[in-house]
Design a protein around this motif. Structure first.
Motif, PDB file in Angstrom:
ATOM      1  N   UNK A  70       0.829  -1.238   0.030  1.00  0.00           N
ATOM      2  CA  UNK A  70      -0.035   0.178   0.108  1.00  0.00           C
ATOM      3  C   UNK A  70       0.769   1.283   0.019  1.00  0.00           C
ATOM      4  N   UNK A  71       1.878   1.255  -0.885  1.00  0.00           N
ATOM      5  CA  UNK A  71       2.914   2.484  -0.965  1.00  0.00           C
ATOM      6  C   UNK A  71       3.266   2.526  -2.458  1.00  0.00           C
ATOM      7  N   UNK A  72       3.074   3.890  -3.042  1.00  0.00           N
ATOM      8  CA  UNK A  72       3.588   4.097  -4.494  1.00  0.00           C
ATOM      9  C   UNK A  72       5.118   4.454  -4.406  1.00  0.00           C
ATOM     10  N   UNK A  73       5.691   4.420  -3.177  1.00  0.00           N
ATOM     11  CA  UNK A  73       7.211   4.876  -2.914  1.00  0.00           C
ATOM     12  C   UNK A  73       7.818   3.848  -2.411  1.00  0.00           C
ATOM     13  N   UNK A  74       7.391   2.874  -2.303  1.00  0.00           N
ATOM     14  CA  UNK A  74       8.131   1.592  -1.508  1.00  0.00           C
ATOM     15  C   UNK A  74       9.243   1.286  -2.397  1.00  0.00           C
ATOM     16  N   UNK A  75      10.497   1.085  -1.904  1.00  0.00           N
ATOM     17  CA  UNK A  75      11.668   0.511  -2.633  1.00  0.00           C
ATOM     18  C   UNK A  75      11.687  -0.975  -2.680  1.00  0.00           C
ATOM     19  N   UNK A  76      10.877  -1.671  -2.222  1.00  0.00           N
ATOM     20  CA  UNK A  76      10.822  -3.166  -2.193  1.00  0.00           C
ATOM     21  C   UNK A  76      10.429  -3.511  -3.393  1.00  0.00           C
ATOM     22  N   UNK A  77      11.271  -4.519  -4.017  1.00  0.00           N
ATOM     23  CA  UNK A  77      11.062  -4.956  -5.396  1.00  0.00           C
ATOM     24  C   UNK A  77      10.486  -6.497  -5.538  1.00  0.00           C
ATOM     25  N   UNK A  78      11.030  -7.112  -4.536  1.00  0.00           N
ATOM     26  CA  UNK A  78      10.585  -8.658  -4.548  1.00  0.00           C
ATOM     27  C   UNK A  78       9.514  -9.051  -3.486  1.00  0.00           C
ATOM     28  N   UNK A  79       8.680  -9.872  -3.848  1.00  0.00           N
ATOM     29  CA  UNK A  79       7.789 -10.513  -2.719  1.00  0.00           C
ATOM     30  C   UNK A  79       7.553 -11.842  -2.844  1.00  0.00           C
ATOM     31  N   UNK A  80       6.956 -12.588  -1.981  1.00  0.00           N
ATOM     32  CA  UNK A  80       6.640 -13.943  -1.646  1.00  0.00           C
ATOM     33  C   UNK A  80       5.148 -14.051  -2.286  1.00  0.00           C
TER      34      UNK A  80
END
Length: 94
Positions: A70-80
């Motif tokens: 729920x973030x348009x600015x997250x630096x996270x690229x990978x998710x399970x």
């Protein structure tokens, strides 16, 4: 998408606000034989409860990860995105 095995978890005392409350897993991507390591380990956020030794599918879909966190600015690229039923593969050793 990649198939990988969870080899540990990461702890970050300082995180981007979008990562607050999310578990970070260290995942070793696997080659097509399902056993050999393929590249360097990846850090991914986990919403499914995977643990060490779990065989998982991870995705680098930015839009899906932004929606998950729920973030348009997250630096996270990978998710399970899935935990595979067949967890009989050994954890690769470095």
């Amino acid at each position: 998408m990649l198939v990988g095995i969870v080899v540990g978890h990461a702890i970050a005392t300082v995180r981007h606000p979008s990562m607050k409350g999310w578990r970070l897993l260290v995942i070793q991507p696997l080659a097509s034989d399902g056993r050999s390591p393929d590249g360097e380990p990846i850090v991914a956020v986990d919403s499914l409860g995977a643990g060490r030794g779990s065989l998982v599918i991870i995705s680098s879909d930015g839009k899906g990860t932004r929606e998950l966190l729920r973030s348009d600015t997250t630096p996270v690229r990978w998710s399970v995105i899935a935990i595979c039923d067949d967890n009989r593969l050994p954890i690769p050793q470095s």
